[in-house]
Design an enzyme around this catalytic site. Sequence first.
Site, PDB file in Angstrom:
ATOM      1  N   VAL A  97       0.946  -1.011   0.022  1.00 43.07           N
ATOM      2  CA  VAL A  97       0.133   0.081  -0.086  1.00 43.07           C
ATOM      3  C   VAL A  97       0.821   1.433  -0.025  1.00 43.07           C
ATOM      4  CG1 VAL A  97      -0.066  -0.005   2.577  1.00 43.07           C
ATOM      5  CG2 VAL A  97      -1.949   1.190   0.917  1.00 43.07           C
ATOM      6  N   ASP A 183      -7.584  -1.639   5.197  1.00 39.05           N
ATOM      7  CA  ASP A 183      -7.703  -2.351   6.286  1.00 39.05           C
ATOM      8  C   ASP A 183      -6.644  -3.424   6.537  1.00 39.05           C
ATOM      9  OD1 ASP A 183      -8.282  -5.460   5.152  1.00 39.05           O
ATOM     10  OD2 ASP A 183      -8.892  -4.009   3.632  1.00 39.05           O
ATOM     11  N   GLY A 325      -5.938  -6.485   0.077  1.00 40.14           N
ATOM     12  CA  GLY A 325      -6.452  -5.479   0.936  1.00 40.14           C
ATOM     13  C   GLY A 325      -5.466  -4.331   1.079  1.00 40.14           C
ATOM     14  N   GLU A 326      -5.558  -3.759   2.346  1.00 39.36           N
ATOM     15  CA  GLU A 326      -4.670  -2.675   2.539  1.00 39.36           C
ATOM     16  C   GLU A 326      -4.949  -1.430   2.022  1.00 39.36           C
ATOM     17  OE1 GLU A 326      -0.616  -3.518   1.839  1.00 39.36           O
ATOM     18  OE2 GLU A 326      -0.447  -5.211   2.918  1.00 39.36           O
ATOM     19  N   GLY A 327      -6.049  -1.387   1.038  1.00 35.36           N
ATOM     20  CA  GLY A 327      -6.175  -0.260   0.037  1.00 35.36           C
ATOM     21  C   GLY A 327      -5.649  -0.247  -1.160  1.00 35.36           C
TER      22      GLY A 327
END
Length: 358
Positions: A97, A183, A325-327
Amino acid sequence: MLESTVAAIGPLDEAAMAAARDLQGRLTKPAGSLGALEPLSVRLAGLAGNCPPPLPEPAAVAIFAGDHGVHAQGVTPWPQEVTAQMIGNFLAGGAVVNAFARQAGASVTVVDVGVATPLPADPDEAADPAGPRLVAANVRPGTRDMTVGAALTRDEARAAVETGIRIADELVDAGAGILLTGDMGIGNTTPAAALIAAFTGVDPAEATGRGTGVDDETYRRKVGVVRAALDRHAPDPADPLGVLAAVGGLEHAALAGLILGAAARRVPVLLDGVIAVSAALAAAAFAPHAVGAMVAGHRSAEPGATAALRHLGLDPLIDLGLRLGEGTGALLALPVVTGAVRVLHEVATFDSAGVAEK
């Protein structure tokens, strides 16, 4: 705070959308030739109440982190301590990210809303002030096991939602033109699947994926855990706070709040993967008009994400088989959103360019 935020979320501005459609029809290109970018630009005009809408910049990624009591049911082989360890990686700038945020020129804010492992009370004073920052907002050190009892009390779920709203307000007040969801939480695809099944009505097997890549035995156990939690609590989708409390995670609740906060401020929120879209279902249950502020960044490889997007009526901008995830998926989709708006700002009309129409 939750009630006033929900009350502030209204429908898209029809006049601004009509103006954007008219402008799209006069630009030097065949009508419809930009595909999904054209209705996206129209919707963003409706959100802003202006045509053209403001460029969605600067971008701000908010990564909400939490742990999960359901981890005890063996739904993932990863140890729970990885949540806190990855937060350290985010703050050091070493995660995917961070690489994508640097590419996009986006800020990164990490919010501890429910991490079980204690984190440093004070960020490193020597850290780059323009780099990732940590917000301490821990509601409780992880959720309870949703197969044994409710994951959260209603008050805890509300506190997490309102944390997300506060972060949205803070980022918008600091000048952000678009918010991106992020997240982190080992085991968080299990509550995401439960939320998706609860809000959409799909079977737990359709809502549940392999997360970090679990084997067949762990996957079957995971589906059973989601089914057991839903059978135990029978969450009512008309009561989104109750659903979040019964089977949600602290990061899911906070993401729902971030989405609501963005919608109330008429700022677009670019959704990442399955965690984000499960939270978006809760946000839409709180305030149906909040969907107008949502842009689906990508289609997660997790099957529940497709079910959630279908329920929300959102089409993802990119589909690369991502499941990190993570963005990360939202960041990769950000230039698409910016391009959709930039067309309305910078492309000449047939009249102004002296180009003949058909």
